[in-house]
Motif scaffolding. Structure first.
Motif, PDB file in Angstrom:
ATOM      1  N   VAL A  37     -32.581  32.505  -8.409  1.00 39.58           N
ATOM      2  CA  VAL A  37     -32.237  32.492  -9.886  1.00 39.58           C
ATOM      3  C   VAL A  37     -32.443  33.985 -10.384  1.00 39.58           C
ATOM      4  CG1 VAL A  37     -32.980  31.193 -12.009  1.00 39.58           C
ATOM      5  CG2 VAL A  37     -33.210  30.120  -9.871  1.00 39.58           C
ATOM      6  N   THR A  38     -31.666  34.257 -11.134  1.00 43.85           N
ATOM      7  CA  THR A  38     -31.724  35.397 -11.751  1.00 43.85           C
ATOM      8  C   THR A  38     -31.483  35.674 -13.381  1.00 43.85           C
ATOM      9  OG1 THR A  38     -31.633  37.969 -11.497  1.00 43.85           O
ATOM     10  CG2 THR A  38     -29.745  36.429 -11.192  1.00 43.85           C
ATOM     11  N   THR A  39     -32.149  36.546 -14.122  1.00 43.53           N
ATOM     12  CA  THR A  39     -31.903  36.742 -15.528  1.00 43.53           C
ATOM     13  C   THR A  39     -30.726  37.693 -15.404  1.00 43.53           C
ATOM     14  OG1 THR A  39     -33.577  38.249 -15.914  1.00 43.53           O
ATOM     15  CG2 THR A  39     -33.972  35.878 -16.236  1.00 43.53           C
ATOM     16  N   ARG A  40     -30.406  38.507 -14.227  1.00 48.40           N
ATOM     17  CA  ARG A  40     -29.320  39.441 -14.314  1.00 48.40           C
ATOM     18  C   ARG A  40     -27.922  39.009 -14.552  1.00 48.40           C
ATOM     19  NH1 ARG A  40     -25.819  40.902 -10.806  1.00 48.40           N
ATOM     20  NH2 ARG A  40     -26.393  40.690  -8.560  1.00 48.40           N
ATOM     21  N   PRO A  41     -27.233  39.657 -15.468  1.00 49.26           N
ATOM     22  CA  PRO A  41     -25.715  39.263 -15.626  1.00 49.26           C
ATOM     23  C   PRO A  41     -25.093  39.442 -14.493  1.00 49.26           C
ATOM     24  CG  PRO A  41     -26.288  41.318 -16.996  1.00 49.26           C
ATOM     25  CD  PRO A  41     -27.707  40.943 -16.189  1.00 49.26           C
ATOM     26  N   PRO A  42     -24.018  38.387 -14.344  1.00 47.84           N
ATOM     27  CA  PRO A  42     -23.213  38.496 -13.171  1.00 47.84           C
ATOM     28  C   PRO A  42     -22.582  39.754 -12.969  1.00 47.84           C
ATOM     29  CG  PRO A  42     -22.707  36.715 -14.225  1.00 47.84           C
ATOM     30  CD  PRO A  42     -23.482  37.383 -15.071  1.00 47.84           C
ATOM     31  N   GLY A  49     -24.326  29.946  -8.893  1.00 42.73           N
ATOM     32  CA  GLY A  49     -24.521  28.795  -7.780  1.00 42.73           C
ATOM     33  C   GLY A  49     -23.991  29.284  -6.395  1.00 42.73           C
ATOM     34  N   GLN A  50     -23.534  29.999  -6.402  1.00 42.28           N
ATOM     35  CA  GLN A  50     -23.119  30.762  -4.819  1.00 42.28           C
ATOM     36  C   GLN A  50     -23.740  32.068  -4.680  1.00 42.28           C
ATOM     37  OE1 GLN A  50     -18.790  30.386  -4.117  1.00 42.28           O
ATOM     38  NE2 GLN A  50     -18.938  32.616  -2.832  1.00 42.28           N
ATOM     39  N   ASP A  51     -23.661  33.109  -5.460  1.00 37.20           N
ATOM     40  CA  ASP A  51     -24.227  34.475  -5.358  1.00 37.20           C
ATOM     41  C   ASP A  51     -25.788  34.281  -5.928  1.00 37.20           C
ATOM     42  OD1 ASP A  51     -22.086  36.144  -4.208  1.00 37.20           O
ATOM     43  OD2 ASP A  51     -21.240  35.243  -6.011  1.00 37.20           O
ATOM     44  N   TYR A  52     -26.026  33.708  -7.052  1.00 33.22           N
ATOM     45  CA  TYR A  52     -27.271  33.353  -7.615  1.00 33.22           C
ATOM     46  C   TYR A  52     -26.759  32.405  -8.761  1.00 33.22           C
ATOM     47  CZ  TYR A  52     -29.198  38.132  -6.747  1.00 33.22           C
ATOM     48  OH  TYR A  52     -29.665  39.157  -6.142  1.00 33.22           O
ATOM     49  N   PHE A  53     -27.941  31.734  -9.338  1.00 33.10           N
ATOM     50  CA  PHE A  53     -27.980  30.817 -10.355  1.00 33.10           C
ATOM     51  C   PHE A  53     -28.410  31.934 -11.439  1.00 33.10           C
ATOM     52  CE2 PHE A  53     -29.156  27.780  -7.042  1.00 33.10           C
ATOM     53  CZ  PHE A  53     -28.147  27.041  -7.233  1.00 33.10           C
ATOM     54  N   PHE A  54     -27.397  32.036 -12.545  1.00 35.77           N
ATOM     55  CA  PHE A  54     -27.650  32.797 -13.405  1.00 35.77           C
ATOM     56  C   PHE A  54     -28.264  32.366 -14.902  1.00 35.77           C
ATOM     57  CE2 PHE A  54     -24.211  34.798 -10.527  1.00 35.77           C
ATOM     58  CZ  PHE A  54     -24.581  36.213 -10.592  1.00 35.77           C
ATOM     59  N   VAL A  55     -29.274  32.696 -15.169  1.00 36.07           N
ATOM     60  CA  VAL A  55     -29.811  31.746 -16.173  1.00 36.07           C
ATOM     61  C   VAL A  55     -30.461  32.673 -17.268  1.00 36.07           C
ATOM     62  CG1 VAL A  55     -30.625  30.054 -14.640  1.00 36.07           C
ATOM     63  CG2 VAL A  55     -32.299  31.825 -14.850  1.00 36.07           C
ATOM     64  N   SER A  56     -30.743  32.300 -18.274  1.00 36.62           N
ATOM     65  CA  SER A  56     -31.198  33.050 -19.560  1.00 36.62           C
ATOM     66  C   SER A  56     -32.898  33.281 -19.163  1.00 36.62           C
ATOM     67  CB  SER A  56     -31.273  32.199 -20.760  1.00 36.62           C
ATOM     68  OG  SER A  56     -32.213  31.097 -20.665  1.00 36.62           O
ATOM     69  N   TYR A  76     -36.354  45.885 -11.079  1.00 36.34           N
ATOM     70  CA  TYR A  76     -35.528  46.422 -11.943  1.00 36.34           C
ATOM     71  C   TYR A  76     -35.783  46.022 -13.477  1.00 36.34           C
ATOM     72  CZ  TYR A  76     -33.481  47.351  -7.331  1.00 36.34           C
ATOM     73  OH  TYR A  76     -33.191  47.566  -6.025  1.00 36.34           O
ATOM     74  N   SER A  77     -34.824  45.347 -14.050  1.00 37.75           N
ATOM     75  CA  SER A  77     -35.223  45.271 -15.221  1.00 37.75           C
ATOM     76  C   SER A  77     -34.719  43.684 -15.431  1.00 37.75           C
ATOM     77  CB  SER A  77     -34.046  45.941 -16.306  1.00 37.75           C
ATOM     78  OG  SER A  77     -33.813  47.309 -16.045  1.00 37.75           O
ATOM     79  N   PHE A  78     -34.679  42.812 -14.495  1.00 34.01           N
ATOM     80  CA  PHE A  78     -34.284  41.402 -14.432  1.00 34.01           C
ATOM     81  C   PHE A  78     -35.653  40.671 -13.684  1.00 34.01           C
ATOM     82  CE2 PHE A  78     -30.420  43.885 -14.967  1.00 34.01           C
ATOM     83  CZ  PHE A  78     -30.317  43.544 -16.298  1.00 34.01           C
ATOM     84  N   TYR A  79     -35.446  39.423 -13.952  1.00 29.19           N
ATOM     85  CA  TYR A  79     -36.292  38.594 -13.027  1.00 29.19           C
ATOM     86  C   TYR A  79     -35.497  38.047 -12.167  1.00 29.19           C
ATOM     87  CZ  TYR A  79     -39.849  38.342 -16.681  1.00 29.19           C
ATOM     88  OH  TYR A  79     -40.984  38.437 -17.717  1.00 29.19           O
ATOM     89  N   ARG A 135     -20.825  54.269  -2.337  1.00 30.79           N
ATOM     90  CA  ARG A 135     -19.425  53.212  -1.891  1.00 30.79           C
ATOM     91  C   ARG A 135     -19.326  51.993  -2.656  1.00 30.79           C
ATOM     92  NH1 ARG A 135     -20.234  55.802   3.439  1.00 30.79           N
ATOM     93  NH2 ARG A 135     -21.292  53.743   4.199  1.00 30.79           N
ATOM     94  N   ARG A 136     -20.536  51.264  -2.708  1.00 34.08           N
ATOM     95  CA  ARG A 136     -20.138  49.940  -3.161  1.00 34.08           C
ATOM     96  C   ARG A 136     -19.869  50.052  -4.448  1.00 34.08           C
ATOM     97  NH1 ARG A 136     -25.528  46.086  -3.507  1.00 34.08           N
ATOM     98  NH2 ARG A 136     -26.185  47.424  -5.095  1.00 34.08           N
ATOM     99  N   GLY A 137     -20.366  50.749  -5.313  1.00 35.43           N
ATOM    100  CA  GLY A 137     -19.695  51.219  -6.785  1.00 35.43           C
ATOM    101  C   GLY A 137     -19.833  50.235  -7.602  1.00 35.43           C
ATOM    102  N   THR A 138     -21.099  49.340  -7.391  1.00 38.98           N
ATOM    103  CA  THR A 138     -21.431  48.435  -8.432  1.00 38.98           C
ATOM    104  C   THR A 138     -22.452  48.830  -9.746  1.00 38.98           C
ATOM    105  OG1 THR A 138     -23.088  47.596  -6.763  1.00 38.98           O
ATOM    106  CG2 THR A 138     -21.227  46.436  -6.920  1.00 38.98           C
ATOM    107  N   GLU A 139     -23.093  50.156  -9.504  1.00 44.66           N
ATOM    108  CA  GLU A 139     -23.783  50.597 -10.381  1.00 44.66           C
ATOM    109  C   GLU A 139     -23.328  51.951 -10.960  1.00 44.66           C
ATOM    110  OE1 GLU A 139     -25.910  47.493  -8.882  1.00 44.66           O
ATOM    111  OE2 GLU A 139     -25.341  49.376  -7.643  1.00 44.66           O
TER     112      GLU A 139
END
Ligand SMILES: Nc1ncnc2c1ncn2[C@@H]1O[C@H](COP(=O)(O)OP(=O)(O)OP(=O)(O)O)[C@@H](O)[C@H]1O
Ligand SMILES: Nc1nc2c(ncn2[C@@H]2O[C@H](COP(=O)(O)O)[C@@H](O)[C@H]2O)c(=O)[nH]1
Length: 202
Positions: A37-42, A49-56, A76-79, A135-139
């Motif tokens: 479960v994470t508070t990070r945005p997708p 439900g697949q990569d994470y459960f994204f919650v408030s 980092y900045s998320f739970y 290379r991943r380029g996600t950040e």
């Protein structure tokens, strides 16, 4: 039925934890990969439900208060946290469980479940870790630098894990983790031999 192994995979951002876990699962679909479960945005392409459960944040803290998480940490900045119930259901069904979590989480799992197996993934070099993140380029550059600063802290703790595996080639890393699973299953405290018990007590 024998309880499955609880395997914790940690290591710095970009070392390849997700890649290795996916490859392990492809080879052995009986493994249960915990969905955190994470508070990070997708990120683009990530599925709830697949990569994470994204919650408030509110929902996350409610799960913590209800004792629904096996471990949780601020990364980092998320739970981020591991839902407890599915992990114990899978272990009881004899399945090995993979947790892809940070080192703070790994230490909390060890406190709550002593018989877990902590596996730390290292990059072949610092330069290769930087290159993988680029290379991943996600950040963006700033977020990447933040992760790299954190990575140094994480790397300094590798010796507190049971195993340290250098993720040079994904296939070799998968083979090393499979070997660890075999070795861990052979540990004497995890085995019972009814015929031997009868022999010795009879
Ligand atoms: N052994 C490897 N050799 C080369 N590239 C790799 C290897 N393992 C993973 N990669 C690549 O490195 C990048 C980071 O991998 P991945 O996203 O799996 O890392 P991670 O440890 O899960 O990161 P995070 O903690 O940020 O989620 C990806 O682009 C992936 O394809
Ligand atoms: N303690 C926990 N750490 C977790 C969990 N799920 C993921 N993580 C770790 O967070 C970072 C960042 O992940 P990202 O998807 O934002 O790149 C990474 O180190 C993960 O291993 C968790 O449930 N608990």
């Amino acid at each position: 039925m024998k309880t499955g192994l609880l395997l914790v995979i940690s290591g710095p951002s970009g070392v390849g934890k997700g890649t290795v876990c996916r490859a392990l699962l492809e080879k052995d679909p009986s493994i249960y990969l915990s969905v955190s479960v994470t508070t990070r945005p997708p990120r683009v392409g990530e599925k709830d439900g697949q990569d994470y459960f994204f919650v408030s944040e509110e929902r996350f803290l409610e799960m913590v208060a209800r004792g629904e998480l096996l471990e949780w940490a601020r990364v980092y900045s998320f739970y981020y946290g591991t839902p407890k119930a599915p992990v114990f259901e899978a272990l009881a069904a004899g399945r090995d469980v993979l947790l892809e979590i940070d080192v703070q989480g790994g230490f909390k799992v060890r406190e709550n479940y002593k018989d877990c197996v902590l596996i730390f993934l290292l990059p072949p070099s610092w330069e290769e870790l930087e290159a993988r993140l680029v290379r991943r380029g996600t950040e963006d550059a700033q977020a990447r630098q933040f992760r790299l600063n954190w990575a140094k802290q994480e790397l300094s703790l590798y010796h507190r894990y049971d195993y340290a595996v250098v993720n040079e080639r994904v296939e070799d890393t998968v083979a090393a983790i499979e070997a660890i699973r075999v070795a861990e299953r052979c540990r004497s405290h995890r085995q019972q031999f009814p015929w031997l018990k009868t022999l010795l007590e009879g």
